[in-house]
Design an enzyme around this catalytic site. Structure first.
Site, PDB file in Angstrom:
ATOM      1  N   GLY A   8       0.692  -1.066   0.154  1.00 22.03           N
ATOM      2  CA  GLY A   8      -0.067  -0.096   0.088  1.00 22.03           C
ATOM      3  C   GLY A   8       0.752   1.301   0.095  1.00 22.03           C
ATOM      4  O   GLY A   8       1.514   1.481   1.046  1.00 22.03           O
ATOM      5  N   ASP A  33       2.512  -1.823  -4.459  1.00 16.53           N
ATOM      6  CA  ASP A  33       1.152  -1.303  -4.767  1.00 16.53           C
ATOM      7  C   ASP A  33       0.582  -1.923  -5.787  1.00 16.53           C
ATOM      8  O   ASP A  33       1.273  -2.186  -7.131  1.00 16.53           O
ATOM      9  CB  ASP A  33       0.758   0.058  -4.705  1.00 16.53           C
ATOM     10  CG  ASP A  33      -0.607   0.729  -4.264  1.00 16.53           C
ATOM     11  OD1 ASP A  33      -0.473   1.424  -3.271  1.00 16.53           O
ATOM     12  OD2 ASP A  33      -1.546   0.333  -5.067  1.00 16.53           O
ATOM     13  N   THR A  88      -8.783   0.948   4.237  1.00 22.89           N
ATOM     14  CA  THR A  88      -9.871   0.269   4.940  1.00 22.89           C
ATOM     15  C   THR A  88     -11.091   1.308   5.126  1.00 22.89           C
ATOM     16  O   THR A  88     -11.489   1.991   6.057  1.00 22.89           O
ATOM     17  CB  THR A  88      -9.559  -0.120   6.279  1.00 22.89           C
ATOM     18  OG1 THR A  88      -8.853   1.183   7.080  1.00 22.89           O
ATOM     19  CG2 THR A  88      -8.386  -1.145   6.618  1.00 22.89           C
ATOM     20  N   CYS A 272      -9.748   9.860   8.154  1.00 23.80           N
ATOM     21  CA  CYS A 272      -9.637   9.195   9.383  1.00 23.80           C
ATOM     22  C   CYS A 272     -10.611   9.459  10.497  1.00 23.80           C
ATOM     23  O   CYS A 272     -11.460   8.485  10.858  1.00 23.80           O
ATOM     24  CB  CYS A 272      -8.508   9.462  10.071  1.00 23.80           C
ATOM     25  SG  CYS A 272      -7.106   8.640   9.359  1.00 23.80           S
TER      26      CYS A 272
HETATM   27  C1  UDX Z   1      -5.758  12.677  11.758  1.00 23.45           C
HETATM   28  C2  UDX Z   1      -5.195  12.692  13.200  1.00 23.45           C
HETATM   29  O1  UDX Z   1      -4.500  13.916  13.492  1.00 23.45           O
HETATM   30  C3  UDX Z   1      -3.732  11.872  12.957  1.00 23.45           C
HETATM   31  O2  UDX Z   1      -2.974  11.560  14.335  1.00 23.45           O
HETATM   32  C4  UDX Z   1      -4.103  10.512  12.361  1.00 23.45           C
HETATM   33  O3  UDX Z   1      -2.932   9.622  12.283  1.00 23.45           O
HETATM   34  C5  UDX Z   1      -4.945  10.600  11.247  1.00 23.45           C
HETATM   35  O4  UDX Z   1      -6.024  11.584  11.622  1.00 23.45           O
HETATM   36  P1  UDX Z   1      -5.327  14.142   9.658  1.00 23.45           P
HETATM   37  O5  UDX Z   1      -6.790  13.833   9.333  1.00 23.45           O
HETATM   38  O6  UDX Z   1      -4.143  14.081   8.697  1.00 23.45           O
HETATM   39  O7  UDX Z   1      -4.770  13.329  11.159  1.00 23.45           O
HETATM   40  O8  UDX Z   1      -5.357  15.922   9.982  1.00 23.45           O
HETATM   41  P2  UDX Z   1      -5.803  16.664  11.283  1.00 23.45           P
HETATM   42  O9  UDX Z   1      -4.797  17.601  11.531  1.00 23.45           O
HETATM   43  O10 UDX Z   1      -6.037  15.545  12.547  1.00 23.45           O
HETATM   44  O11 UDX Z   1      -7.116  17.376  10.891  1.00 23.45           O
HETATM   45  C6  UDX Z   1      -8.383  16.667  10.689  1.00 23.45           C
HETATM   46  C7  UDX Z   1      -9.443  17.825  10.267  1.00 23.45           C
HETATM   47  O12 UDX Z   1      -9.709  18.282  11.516  1.00 23.45           O
HETATM   48  C8  UDX Z   1      -9.125  18.659   9.412  1.00 23.45           C
HETATM   49  O13 UDX Z   1     -10.264  18.792   8.650  1.00 23.45           O
HETATM   50  C9  UDX Z   1      -8.562  19.820  10.084  1.00 23.45           C
HETATM   51  O14 UDX Z   1      -8.881  21.210   9.444  1.00 23.45           O
HETATM   52  C10 UDX Z   1      -9.720  19.912  11.276  1.00 23.45           C
HETATM   53  N1  UDX Z   1      -9.548  20.526  12.300  1.00 23.45           N
HETATM   54  C11 UDX Z   1      -8.288  20.278  13.322  1.00 23.45           C
HETATM   55  C12 UDX Z   1     -10.271  21.752  12.836  1.00 23.45           C
HETATM   56  O15 UDX Z   1     -11.235  21.715  12.325  1.00 23.45           O
HETATM   57  N2  UDX Z   1      -9.913  22.192  14.163  1.00 23.45           N
HETATM   58  C13 UDX Z   1      -8.695  21.948  14.937  1.00 23.45           C
HETATM   59  O16 UDX Z   1      -8.438  22.354  15.748  1.00 23.45           O
HETATM   60  C14 UDX Z   1      -7.936  20.773  14.310  1.00 23.45           C
HETATM   61  P1  ADP Z   2      -4.124   5.622   3.450  1.00 23.86           P
HETATM   62  O1  ADP Z   2      -4.679   6.997   3.532  1.00 23.86           O
HETATM   63  O2  ADP Z   2      -4.542   4.682   4.537  1.00 23.86           O
HETATM   64  O3  ADP Z   2      -2.746   5.451   3.423  1.00 23.86           O
HETATM   65  P2  ADP Z   2      -4.641   5.151   0.580  1.00 23.86           P
HETATM   66  O4  ADP Z   2      -6.065   4.825  -0.032  1.00 23.86           O
HETATM   67  O5  ADP Z   2      -3.901   6.485   0.218  1.00 23.86           O
HETATM   68  O6  ADP Z   2      -4.854   4.926   2.335  1.00 23.86           O
HETATM   69  O7  ADP Z   2      -3.504   4.009   0.070  1.00 23.86           O
HETATM   70  C1  ADP Z   2      -3.890   2.534   0.224  1.00 23.86           C
HETATM   71  C2  ADP Z   2      -2.867   1.991  -0.946  1.00 23.86           C
HETATM   72  O8  ADP Z   2      -3.321   0.525  -0.688  1.00 23.86           O
HETATM   73  C3  ADP Z   2      -3.709   2.200  -2.371  1.00 23.86           C
HETATM   74  O9  ADP Z   2      -2.753   2.714  -3.127  1.00 23.86           O
HETATM   75  C4  ADP Z   2      -3.904   0.737  -2.828  1.00 23.86           C
HETATM   76  O10 ADP Z   2      -4.031   0.761  -4.263  1.00 23.86           O
HETATM   77  C5  ADP Z   2      -3.256  -0.108  -2.184  1.00 23.86           C
HETATM   78  N1  ADP Z   2      -3.694  -1.377  -2.189  1.00 23.86           N
HETATM   79  C6  ADP Z   2      -5.064  -2.014  -1.573  1.00 23.86           C
HETATM   80  N2  ADP Z   2      -5.058  -3.281  -1.740  1.00 23.86           N
HETATM   81  C7  ADP Z   2      -3.904  -3.728  -2.127  1.00 23.86           C
HETATM   82  C8  ADP Z   2      -3.250  -5.009  -2.219  1.00 23.86           C
HETATM   83  N3  ADP Z   2      -4.010  -6.278  -1.946  1.00 23.86           N
HETATM   84  N4  ADP Z   2      -2.078  -4.899  -2.447  1.00 23.86           N
HETATM   85  C9  ADP Z   2      -1.225  -3.830  -2.894  1.00 23.86           C
HETATM   86  N5  ADP Z   2      -1.576  -2.694  -2.646  1.00 23.86           N
HETATM   87  C10 ADP Z   2      -3.036  -2.478  -2.173  1.00 23.86           C
END
Ligand code: UDX
Ligand code: ADP
Ligand code: UDX
Length: 482
Positions: A8, A33, A88, A272
């Site tokens: 991935g 990938d 996922t 996330c």
């Molecule tokens: C998040 C977690 O921070 C990280 O630890 C985990 O591994 C993946 O999910 P990410 O989604 O990349 O990371 O960004 P993050 O900075 O957490 O922001 C998430 C969302 O919350 C964004 O839309 C951001 O703009 C918003 N946010 C963040 C707010 O609206 N207010 C804040 O104070 C902080």
């Molecule tokens: P994340 O934000 O969790 O990193 P992404 O969607 O950006 O998720 O990346 C997941 C990657 O995993 C994609 O590029 C997808 O093509 C790859 N992937 C999914 N299933 C398989 C598999 N069976 N073998 C190899 N790569 C895979």
């Protein structure tokens, strides 16, 4: 030489492996990938994801001890440690649809590992997965193992997009969960040795498998909950004349609460938070804990409420209609310094405005036109995986109502209103006088990220709405019912 393979090459796998390769010159890292285009991009000058500092790290290691390849089976077969970092997404059909994690990609990766392995391996969960996934994966591996030994570890990634490289260089903690057997502890040590090459030992935490899996879901749920809490306060601030910036500053000064993650916004996005909370809700329901499930569900409900509230505010302020009015949308990514649009609040806000027949002119420094059209063509329940997305029918397509432009001034030209959806730094320093002069009057600004200087803009002549700040007299006269 330790050989690591990561399945991935996405937002998590790519940057994480690049940093491991940089910090551990004696480890050979292959990122594989099935998506050929993605791998080609990782091997080119234009990486498939935008992340400050990433280019530099990749340039230093690629071709030395960092390789990107579509030869999934070959590299998995050769590796000592296999990270699984596949997507996922939330299930969109069947049992648990809309909540449970779809583990299809995970399961097929696990079956493939069992299939191609000829030597013992440590298999590391890197994607966020429901609690007890490791146990399921362990079963798949051991039942198909042909006598080969596998140890499963959970090593959730806490990096945030936009700051991924800094987060990886200097993590608050690295969490490694494993079996409490001697073999499990040995596997934990092997992975710990990798991270210990640059992370201080006291920041490497080891737990059992389930604690590691649940900690990741819990951390994301807590972070999202802080945002929904401050966003709920922002609605009360607007209703009462308090300023959410002052309130969150005062609240955050309490060392028990802390100042981070208290910025009110149009809503959180990203791949996330919503997904992990839905997952948590589902796990609670499955374990007979409806009250706990309901508690966490509220975090998402407030997030949806905040986005709706924003749309209602825009429409209500502009005489209760935005039909045929041009509205500039500045920013489309879910946060600054990324081109990622998964679950970005801009999608819901744009759709809300389009539903009221607005004409949108969208500018984002990193998101492509194609991506914006794709995102706006999807129906709401599609969560985050493109393969599951059903485009809207041609007749309901919004392409005619949406143009994507190359800068903020063009987006705002002749517009009635301007909405800031992402906190890109460049939006703080725009020439707002020039923008005002070229807009229809009255000219409105709706700041969903609290980046503009409200007083200055009011002086220029704008009617300004900024999340959680005292309202203009104009807006008070045009109350928006959420
Ligand atoms: C998040 C977690 O921070 C990280 O630890 C985990 O591994 C993946 O999910 P990410 O989604 O990349 O990371 O960004 P993050 O900075 O957490 O922001 C998430 C969302 O919350 C964004 O839309 C951001 O703009 C918003 N946010 C963040 C707010 O609206 N207010 C804040 O104070 C902080
Ligand atoms: P994340 O934000 O969790 O990193 P992404 O969607 O950006 O998720 O990346 C997941 C990657 O995993 C994609 O590029 C997808 O093509 C790859 N992937 C999914 N299933 C398989 C598999 N069976 N073998 C190899 N790569 C895979
Ligand atoms: C609280 C606020 O802390 C204080 O700032 C405010 O001025 C008054 O209300 P207090 O109620 O005296 O102070 O005690 P506090 O330490 O906050 O504990 C409140 C309750 O929460 C106690 O029953 C405590 O046992 C419980 N608690 C606290 C937990 O269950 N878990 C914790 O982690 C912390």
């Amino acid at each position: 030489m330790v050989k690591i393979c990561c399945i991935g090459a996405g937002y998590v796998g790519g940057p994480t492996m690049a940093v491991i390769a940089l910090k551990c010159p004696s480890v050979q890292v292959a990122v594989v990938d099935i998506a050929q285009k993605r791998i080609e991009a990782w091997n080119s000058d234009k990486l498939p994801i935008y992340e400050p500092g990433l280019d530099d790290v990749v340039k230093q290691c690629r071709g030395k001890n960092l390789f990107f390849s579509t030869e999934v089976e070959k590299h998995v077969g050769e590796a000592d440690i296999v990270f699984v970092s596949v997507n996922t997404p939330t299930k969109t059909t069947g049992l648990g649809a809309g909540k449970a994690a779809d583990l299809t990609y995970w399961e097929s990766a696990a079956r493939m590992i069992a299939d191609v392995s000829k030597s013992s391996k440590i298999v590391v969960e890197k994607s966020t997965v429901p609690v007890k996934t490791a146990e399921a994966i362990e079963k798949i591996l051991t039942h198909n193992s042909k006598g080969i030994k596998f140890q499963i570890l959970s090593n959730p990634e806490f990096l945030a997009e936009g700051t991924a490289i800094q987060d990886l260089f200097n993590p608050d903690r690295v969490l490694i969960g494993g079996r409490e057997t001697p073999e499990g502890q040995k596997a934990i040590k092997a992975l710990k040795d990798v991270y210990a090459q640059w992370v201080p030992e006291d920041r490497i935490l080891t737990t059992n498998l389930w604690s590691a899996e649940l900690s990741k879901l819990a951390a994301n749920a807590f972070l999202a909950q802080r945002i929904s809490s401050v966003n709920a306060m922002s609605a009360l601030c607007e209703a009462t004349g308090a300023n959410v910036i002052e309130v969150s500053y005062a609240v955050g000064k309490d060392t028990r609460i802390g100042p981070k993650f208290l910025n009110a916004s149009v809503g959180f996005g990203g791949s996330c938070f919503q997904k992990d909370i839905l997952n948590l809700v589902y796990i609670c329901e499955c374990n007979g804990l409806p009250e706990v499930a309901e508690y966490w569900k509220q975090v998402i409900k407030i997030n949806d409420y905040q986005k709706n509230r924003f749309v209602n505010r825009v429409v209500a302020s502009m005489f209760n209609t935005v039909a045929k009015k041009k509205i500039a949308i500045l920013g489309f990514a879910f946060k600054k310094d990324t081109g990622d649009t998964r679950e970005t609040p801009a999608i819901d806000v744009c759709k809300g405005l389009l539903g009221d027949k607005a004409e949108l002119s969208i500018y984002d420094p990193q998101v492509t036109e194609d991506q914006i059209h794709k995102d706006l063509a999807l129906s709401k329940f599609d969560w985050d995986h493109p393969l599951h997305l059903q485009p809207m029918s041609a007749s309901s397509s919004t392409e005619k109502q949406v143009t994507v432009v190359g800068d903020a001034y063009e987006a705002a030209k002749d517009a009635h209103g301007l909405c800031i959806m992402t906190e890109w730094d460049e939006f703080k320093t725009l020439d707002y006088k020039k923008i005002f002069d070229n807009m229809q009057k009255p000219a409105f600004i709706f700041d969903g990220r609290n980046v503009v200087n409200v007083d200055q803009l009011r002086e220029i002549g704008f009617i300004v709405f900024s999340i959680g700040k005292p309202l203009d007299a104009w807006l008070k006269d045009m109350p928006a019912v959420a």
